[in-house]
Design an enzyme around this catalytic site. Structure first.
Site, PDB file in Angstrom:
ATOM      1  N   HIS A 156      42.062  24.496  11.982  1.00 13.06           N
ATOM      2  CA  HIS A 156      42.361  24.202  13.386  1.00 13.06           C
ATOM      3  C   HIS A 156      42.152  22.714  13.599  1.00 13.06           C
ATOM      4  O   HIS A 156      41.063  22.186  13.369  1.00 13.06           O
ATOM      5  CB  HIS A 156      41.466  25.001  14.335  1.00 13.06           C
ATOM      6  CG  HIS A 156      41.823  24.783  15.778  1.00 13.06           C
ATOM      7  ND1 HIS A 156      42.722  25.587  16.461  1.00 13.06           N
ATOM      8  CD2 HIS A 156      41.414  23.837  16.676  1.00 13.06           C
ATOM      9  CE1 HIS A 156      42.843  25.148  17.698  1.00 13.06           C
ATOM     10  NE2 HIS A 156      42.062  24.077  17.849  1.00 13.06           N
ATOM     11  N   CYS A 157      43.193  22.048  14.071  1.00 11.77           N
ATOM     12  CA  CYS A 157      43.130  20.594  14.262  1.00 11.77           C
ATOM     13  C   CYS A 157      43.069  20.277  15.751  1.00 11.77           C
ATOM     14  O   CYS A 157      44.026  20.559  16.490  1.00 11.77           O
ATOM     15  CB  CYS A 157      44.352  19.917  13.639  1.00 11.77           C
ATOM     16  SG  CYS A 157      44.377  18.125  13.869  1.00 11.77           S
ATOM     17  N   PRO A 158      41.963  19.700  16.230  1.00 15.67           N
ATOM     18  CA  PRO A 158      41.879  19.365  17.653  1.00 15.67           C
ATOM     19  C   PRO A 158      42.860  18.277  18.066  1.00 15.67           C
ATOM     20  O   PRO A 158      43.249  18.203  19.236  1.00 15.67           O
ATOM     21  CB  PRO A 158      40.432  18.901  17.823  1.00 15.67           C
ATOM     22  CG  PRO A 158      40.001  18.464  16.461  1.00 15.67           C
ATOM     23  CD  PRO A 158      40.733  19.350  15.499  1.00 15.67           C
ATOM     24  N   ASN A 162      45.885  22.753  18.092  1.00 20.25           N
ATOM     25  CA  ASN A 162      46.507  23.967  17.567  1.00 20.25           C
ATOM     26  C   ASN A 162      46.017  24.215  16.147  1.00 20.25           C
ATOM     27  O   ASN A 162      45.468  23.314  15.506  1.00 20.25           O
ATOM     28  CB  ASN A 162      48.035  23.824  17.562  1.00 20.25           C
ATOM     29  CG  ASN A 162      48.741  25.166  17.532  1.00 20.25           C
ATOM     30  OD1 ASN A 162      48.097  26.229  17.515  1.00 20.25           O
ATOM     31  ND2 ASN A 162      50.055  25.142  17.512  1.00 20.25           N
TER      32      ASN A 162
END
Length: 299
Positions: A156-158, A162
């Site tokens: 999960h990439c802030p 997403n």
């Protein structure tokens, strides 16, 4: 043989009573054409806004501090077009990575009807996620931020607010690549502009005062260097993950490989689409993987 916590959890999942289909509420029926994927996470939204702000700040310094005041109009025109094209592609890739469903498993599909439709044979196993009440396909993992199970979830990439999964990995790779390119381009232009200002009068090499010009250039240099290193590492990590067909979570958990091994070229085509063309570099082209859903619910 020593059993790891993961294997013990899997053993629990193998018990029929663990599925508890009666406790799952069937997912609502909705049309996919009228919905947009967007994660309502405060930290992710803030990081996404910061990402766009930093790109616009870099464009502001490149145009108003370095290119427009320049007397070399050909140099300014070429670098302005190149930088803004790469910046546009970076933001378009960011938008696609953020608003594309990464491969979410239908929430609450662990119903009695769905389990019966799988027509399980003796010895076959299905895995249920106790958090989102869904039957997990192979290689799916639950994301605590998205609150969904994501197929081929890498992480999960802030910064894109997403998960990076099977449906949006291409856009995330393009985003890191284009950010790395505009960062490198900005660093080169800052270097040339400093040399130009040292040789000429500082009052003539920029529309701003000399102290303001120096501060703006130093901030841009720091930003570009930081994101060049960060996105280059992420880009290399993602390409390696694609070529080996092993997500970041699978590498971290050292999960046993249960899927067929393919060549690096086939793995690249599975993410970017086939055949190879300039479309691979476009964030507006949706990958045509040309294959049916390979994820099995039954093990």
């Amino acid at each position: 043989m020593m059993i790891s916590p993961v294997h013990r959890f899997r053993d629990i999942e193998r018990k029929p009573e663990y599925l508890q289909p009666d406790k799952c509420i069937p997912p609502p029926t909705r049309s996919s054409s009228g919905t947009m994927w967007f994660i309502r996470d405060g930290c992710g939204i803030a990081c996404a806004v910061v990402t766009w702000f930093l790109v616009f700040y870099a464009d502001f310094v490149v145009l108003l501090v370095m290119l427009i005041p320049s007397r070399d109009y050909i140099y300014s025109a070429i670098n302005g077009v190149v930088f803004n094209t790469l910046a546009f592609l970076a933001l378009a890739s960011h938008m696609r990575a953020m608003l594309t469903d990464p491969g979410a498993v239908p929430k609450g599909n662990a119903t009695k009807e769905f389990i019966e439709s799988l027509q399980l044979k003796p010895g076959q196993v299905v895995y249920k996620c106790p958090k989102c009440c869904s039957i997990k396909p192979d290689r799916a993992h639950h994301c605590s931020v998205c609150k969904r199970c994501i197929r081929k979830m890498d992480h999960h990439c802030p910064w894109v607010n997403n998960c990076v999964g099977e449906n949006n990995q291409k856009y995330f790779v393009l985003f890191t690549m284009y950010i790395a390119l505009i960062s490198l381009h900005a660093l080169i232009m800052v270097g040339f502009h400093f040399l130009y200002c040292f040789e000429e009068d500082w009052t003539k090499c920029s529309s701003f005062s000399p102290p303001t010009t120096v501060i703006l250039l130093i901030l841009l240099c720091f930003e570009a260097l930081l994101f060049l290193i960060f996105t280059s590492v992420m880009f290399g990590t993602q390409v390696h993950s694609i070529c080996t067909d092993e997500t970041g979570i699978e590498q971290l958990k050292k999960e046993e490989r249960r899927w067929a091994k393919k060549t690096k070229w086939m793995n690249m085509k599975a993410v970017f689409g086939h055949p190879f063309s300039i479309v691979w570099l476009s964030p507006f082209a949706t990958p045509d993987q040309g294959k049916a859903d390979p994820y099995q619910y039954v093990v």
